[in-house]
Scaffold this active site. Structure first.
Site, short mmCIF file in Angstrom:
data_model
loop_
_atom_site.label_atom_id
_atom_site.label_comp_id
_atom_site.label_asym_id
_atom_site.label_seq_id
_atom_site.Cartn_x
_atom_site.Cartn_y
_atom_site.Cartn_z
N ASN A 1 -4.75 2.53 -5.72
CA ASN A 1 -3.77 1.71 -5.12
C ASN A 1 -4.17 0.57 -3.63
OD1 ASN A 1 -1.52 0.37 -5.79
ND2 ASN A 1 -1.30 1.20 -3.88
N ALA B 1 0.33 18.17 6.91
CA ALA B 1 -0.98 18.01 6.24
C ALA B 1 -0.81 16.77 7.10
CB ALA B 1 -1.35 18.48 4.80
N ASP C 1 -1.64 15.64 9.95
CA ASP C 1 -1.37 14.39 11.61
C ASP C 1 -2.02 14.88 12.35
OD1 ASP C 1 1.22 13.83 10.05
OD2 ASP C 1 2.44 15.11 10.96
N TYR D 1 -5.11 8.26 3.83
CA TYR D 1 -4.75 7.52 4.02
C TYR D 1 -5.61 6.64 4.65
CZ TYR D 1 -1.09 3.78 6.27
OH TYR D 1 -0.70 3.07 6.50
N ALA E 1 0.78 -1.10 0.38
CA ALA E 1 0.14 -0.01 -0.40
C ALA E 1 0.79 1.13 0.41
CB ALA E 1 -0.90 -0.05 1.08
N LYS F 1 -7.64 2.55 4.16
CA LYS F 1 -7.87 1.57 5.59
C LYS F 1 -8.70 0.74 5.64
CE LYS F 1 -2.75 0.05 4.75
NZ LYS F 1 -2.18 -1.06 4.54
N1 UDP Z 1 8.68 14.45 11.91
C1 UDP Z 1 9.20 15.45 11.98
N2 UDP Z 1 10.03 15.37 10.87
C2 UDP Z 1 10.18 14.48 9.92
C3 UDP Z 1 9.44 13.12 9.85
C4 UDP Z 1 8.50 13.24 11.10
O1 UDP Z 1 8.49 15.96 12.37
O2 UDP Z 1 11.28 14.22 8.95
C5 UDP Z 1 7.28 14.20 12.72
C6 UDP Z 1 5.79 13.31 11.80
O3 UDP Z 1 4.81 14.98 11.55
C7 UDP Z 1 5.03 12.94 12.78
C8 UDP Z 1 6.18 12.18 13.36
O4 UDP Z 1 7.43 12.77 13.61
O5 UDP Z 1 4.63 13.83 14.45
C9 UDP Z 1 5.38 10.70 13.44
O6 UDP Z 1 5.93 10.81 11.66
P1 UDP Z 1 6.02 9.88 11.18
O7 UDP Z 1 6.74 10.21 9.29
O8 UDP Z 1 7.66 9.05 11.41
O9 UDP Z 1 4.69 9.30 11.15
P2 UDP Z 1 3.73 8.88 10.98
O10 UDP Z 1 3.00 8.86 12.48
O11 UDP Z 1 3.30 9.96 10.21
O12 UDP Z 1 2.63 7.95 10.25
#
Ligand code: UDP
Length: 325
Positions: A92, A283, A285, A141, A75, A145
């Site tokens: 997808n 966006a 989060d 996303y 995915a 799911k």
């Molecule tokens: N994050 C960040 N900088 C980065 C990547 C992630 O501050 O370069 C933050 C992101 O905003 C989230 C947390 O880290 O709050 C975890 O993000 P990740 O992409 O690892 O996983 P997700 O929770 O989106 O599945």
């Protein structure tokens, strides 16, 4: 011995799954379109390059071999990208899963373990999210799911499909031997990006948002080791022997860590400073996502082995300081 088809078995979690199943004596076939996976991550089992959107290719795969169960890891999984390209995600993730389910039905395969996500919950209304929490995804996303989870419930009622959806919180770490690990291109995940910043492979980490309603203003996530995730899938195979219907379990450690706490833990493990700067929110989060993992422990018999952030980061550091692909 079970014959298991791993869709997405060249990816991060799928490749760790292939290793574990092969280690348990199961016969593994990996199906992957290599859009984000790595050919060199397929070190166990047979490899077939195919796309879930290609119905004829799926018929060939299921026509050529018998499978006792399918695990579906293929995915797109980036929240931010899904907000910008929702059609691509629905095509997808939903279209691909539907093709897979229909092919399984045509070929008499009645068991599926499905990679789901904490994103099905949206913004949590409780400190610890359990499986009964409202499902209100805040990005395409998570919705893609959730739609598949719904299809699994409908398929259980109509066709007797047995399934387990595993709602991952934040997968992290790498295989103990570090011959496989996390390698996304581009890398968007926090722990790899912090390690890459330490290694000087990216200019510096951007912390997405310091104004969230959390103790230090940065997002809180529940990091769970990839081998613990794989273990839960292996247990789900056994669970489907004993239980019909469609089931869902959270897979998380039950503990939340902020982005700042992850940075501090990386500095402890590596002994180096993390270069970082604050940046606007990303966006889609949510502020906090932490699992209640009681149901998986109770019903699957799951016992995560990596139960502290430090050991998860140590494992990721072994891989990132010497990645094989
Ligand atoms: N994050 C960040 N900088 C980065 C990547 C992630 O501050 O370069 C933050 C992101 O905003 C989230 C947390 O880290 O709050 C975890 O993000 P990740 O992409 O690892 O996983 P997700 O929770 O989106 O599945």
């Amino acid at each position: 011995m079970k014959r298991v088809l791993l869709c997405g078995g060249a990816g991060y979690i799928g490749s760790h799954m292939a290793k574990m199943l092969a280690g348990h004596g199961h016969a593994v076939t990996v199906l992957d379109n290599l859009s984000t996976g790595h050919r060199s991550a397929v070190q166990w089992g047979t490899f077939i390059e195919a796309d879930l959107l290609d119905v004829a290719a799926l018929d060939n795969v299921f026509g050529a071999a018998r499978f006792d169960a399918v695990m579906h890891f293929s995915a797109y999984s980036l929240v931010d990208e899904s907000v910008r390209q929702p059609y691509r995600y629905y095509e997808n993730n939903v279209g691909g899963a539907l093709n897979l389910l229909q092919a399984m039905q045509r070929h008499g395969v009645g068991r599926l373990v499905f990679s789901s996500t904490a994103s099905v919950y949206g913004n949590p209304a409780a400190a610890l999210i359990d499986e009964d929490h409202a499902k209100a995804p805040i990005n395409p996303y998570g919705m893609s799911k959730l739609i598949v989870e719904r299809m699994l419930a409908d398929a259980a009622a109509a066709y007797g499909l047995r399934s387990v959806a595993l709602r991952y919180f934040n997968a992290a770490g790498a295989s103990e031997a570090a011959e496989i690990g996390e390698a996304h291109q581009p890398e968007t995940h926090l722990i790899p990006n912090v390690l890459k910043a330490v290694l000087g492979q990216v200019p510096g980490l951007k912390v997405f948002g310091a104004d969230y309603p959390t103790a230090d203003g940065t997002c809180v996530r529940d990091y769970v080791h990839v081998e613990d995730l794989a273990q839960a899938h292996a247990l789900a195979l056994d669970y489907m022997e004993r239980h019909d219907g469609a089931h869902a379990f959270n897979l998380g450690s039950g503990q939340g860590f902020s982005v700042r706490e992850v940075i501090a833990a990386v500095e402890q493990v590596t002994g180096r400073q993390v270069p970082y700067e604050m940046a606007p929110r990303r966006a889609g989060d949510p502020a906090v996502l932490v699992a209640s993992n009681e149901r998986a422990k109770r019903e699957l018999g799951w016992q995560p082995k990596y139960n502290d952030l430090r050991s998860i980061i140590e494992s990721a550091w072994r891989w990132h300081s010497d990645p094989k692909f």
